[in-house]
Design a protein around this motif. Sequence first.
Motif, PDB file in Angstrom:
ATOM      1  N   SER A 196     -11.319   9.050  -0.461  1.00 55.70           N
ATOM      2  CA  SER A 196      -9.892   8.751  -0.528  1.00 55.70           C
ATOM      3  C   SER A 196      -9.166   9.468   0.584  1.00 55.70           C
ATOM      4  CB  SER A 196      -9.318   9.169  -1.881  1.00 55.70           C
ATOM      5  OG  SER A 196      -9.509  10.540  -2.095  1.00 55.70           O
ATOM      6  N   VAL A 248      -5.050   6.128  -0.956  1.00 56.70           N
ATOM      7  CA  VAL A 248      -6.001   5.104  -0.514  1.00 56.70           C
ATOM      8  C   VAL A 248      -7.377   5.471  -1.058  1.00 56.70           C
ATOM      9  CG1 VAL A 248      -7.065   3.987   1.477  1.00 56.70           C
ATOM     10  CG2 VAL A 248      -4.688   4.735   1.602  1.00 56.70           C
ATOM     11  N   GLU A 249      -8.030   4.499  -1.700  1.00 53.20           N
ATOM     12  CA  GLU A 249      -9.377   4.709  -2.211  1.00 53.20           C
ATOM     13  C   GLU A 249     -10.264   3.581  -1.733  1.00 53.20           C
ATOM     14  OE1 GLU A 249      -9.886   5.883  -6.409  1.00 53.20           O
ATOM     15  OE2 GLU A 249      -7.754   5.379  -6.509  1.00 53.20           O
ATOM     16  N   GLY A 250     -11.540   3.849  -1.631  1.00 55.31           N
ATOM     17  CA  GLY A 250     -12.467   2.806  -1.244  1.00 55.31           C
ATOM     18  C   GLY A 250     -13.886   3.279  -1.358  1.00 55.31           C
ATOM     19  N   ILE A 291     -11.611  -1.592  -1.681  1.00 56.69           N
ATOM     20  CA  ILE A 291     -10.501  -0.828  -1.107  1.00 56.69           C
ATOM     21  C   ILE A 291      -9.320  -0.986  -2.058  1.00 56.69           C
ATOM     22  CG2 ILE A 291      -8.924  -0.532   0.850  1.00 56.69           C
ATOM     23  CD1 ILE A 291     -10.995  -2.162   2.521  1.00 56.69           C
ATOM     24  N   ARG A 292      -8.608   0.103  -2.275  1.00 51.42           N
ATOM     25  CA  ARG A 292      -7.395   0.058  -3.088  1.00 51.42           C
ATOM     26  C   ARG A 292      -6.361   0.960  -2.422  1.00 51.42           C
ATOM     27  NH1 ARG A 292      -9.502   0.160  -7.902  1.00 51.42           N
ATOM     28  NH2 ARG A 292      -9.912   2.373  -7.913  1.00 51.42           N
ATOM     29  N   VAL A 293      -5.170   0.421  -2.211  1.00 58.14           N
ATOM     30  CA  VAL A 293      -4.061   1.191  -1.655  1.00 58.14           C
ATOM     31  C   VAL A 293      -3.047   1.342  -2.781  1.00 58.14           C
ATOM     32  CG1 VAL A 293      -2.244   1.299   0.091  1.00 58.14           C
ATOM     33  CG2 VAL A 293      -4.461   0.300   0.668  1.00 58.14           C
ATOM     34  N   CYS A 318      -8.886  -7.955   5.915  1.00 53.69           N
ATOM     35  CA  CYS A 318      -8.609  -6.873   6.863  1.00 53.69           C
ATOM     36  C   CYS A 318      -9.504  -6.948   8.101  1.00 53.69           C
ATOM     37  CB  CYS A 318      -8.877  -5.519   6.214  1.00 53.69           C
ATOM     38  SG  CYS A 318      -7.930  -5.191   4.747  1.00 53.69           S
ATOM     39  N   CYS A 331     -11.389  -4.379   9.871  1.00 54.97           N
ATOM     40  CA  CYS A 331     -11.804  -3.007   9.546  1.00 54.97           C
ATOM     41  C   CYS A 331     -12.786  -2.485  10.590  1.00 54.97           C
ATOM     42  CB  CYS A 331     -12.453  -2.949   8.168  1.00 54.97           C
ATOM     43  SG  CYS A 331     -11.321  -3.239   6.815  1.00 54.97           S
ATOM     44  N   PHE A 350      -4.216   0.836   6.683  1.00 48.09           N
ATOM     45  CA  PHE A 350      -4.685   2.034   5.979  1.00 48.09           C
ATOM     46  C   PHE A 350      -5.722   2.769   6.817  1.00 48.09           C
ATOM     47  CE2 PHE A 350      -7.351  -1.481   4.700  1.00 48.09           C
ATOM     48  CZ  PHE A 350      -8.629  -0.972   4.849  1.00 48.09           C
ATOM     49  N   MET A 383      -8.867   5.684   5.771  1.00 48.79           N
ATOM     50  CA  MET A 383      -9.568   6.483   4.768  1.00 48.79           C
ATOM     51  C   MET A 383     -10.595   7.345   5.488  1.00 48.79           C
ATOM     52  SD  MET A 383     -10.134   3.787   1.651  1.00 48.79           S
ATOM     53  CE  MET A 383     -11.214   2.723   2.548  1.00 48.79           C
TER      54      MET A 383
END
Length: 140
Positions: free
Chosen positions: A24, A30-32, A56-58, A68, A70, A129, A131
């Motif tokens: 995170s 932000v997590e992923g 992925i979670r924002v 995305c 990435c 984002f 991370m």
Amino acid sequence: MKPWQPRWIALVLWLGLAFSHPFSGSGGFVEGQVDFEPNDAPPVAGRATVAWIEYIRVGSLPINPQDCFCTLLFYQGRVSATAQPDAQVRMQLNPRTGRVEGMVKFPKPGPYFLVLMGRPMPGKRVPAFIMHSIIQVLPR
């Protein structure tokens, strides 16, 4: 600081992070999760391996990795805006697996600072984002 202390600090960080791949950003906003093939095993230096984004979670918003652009960057030392990554991979959708993935080859064993940067694809409403995490690359 005594010469052996940085090794102990690195070992404690590695033990805490090596057994869990979720990572995170600051504040837990932000997590992923990034996994490595085969079977989420730690990568091995000098061998090409597939890295793929599991989720992925924002904040509370889940992000589809397919929405995305990435890039994964890996640093085995100092991280700064001017430092060159030791390895990097542009993540792309693999139609065969349905995953957003890329092939990466780590030059040396040891700990790496992983940075995942994402920005929206055209027409997608996804926040940009960044991370980060620490991963351990095994020797051959």
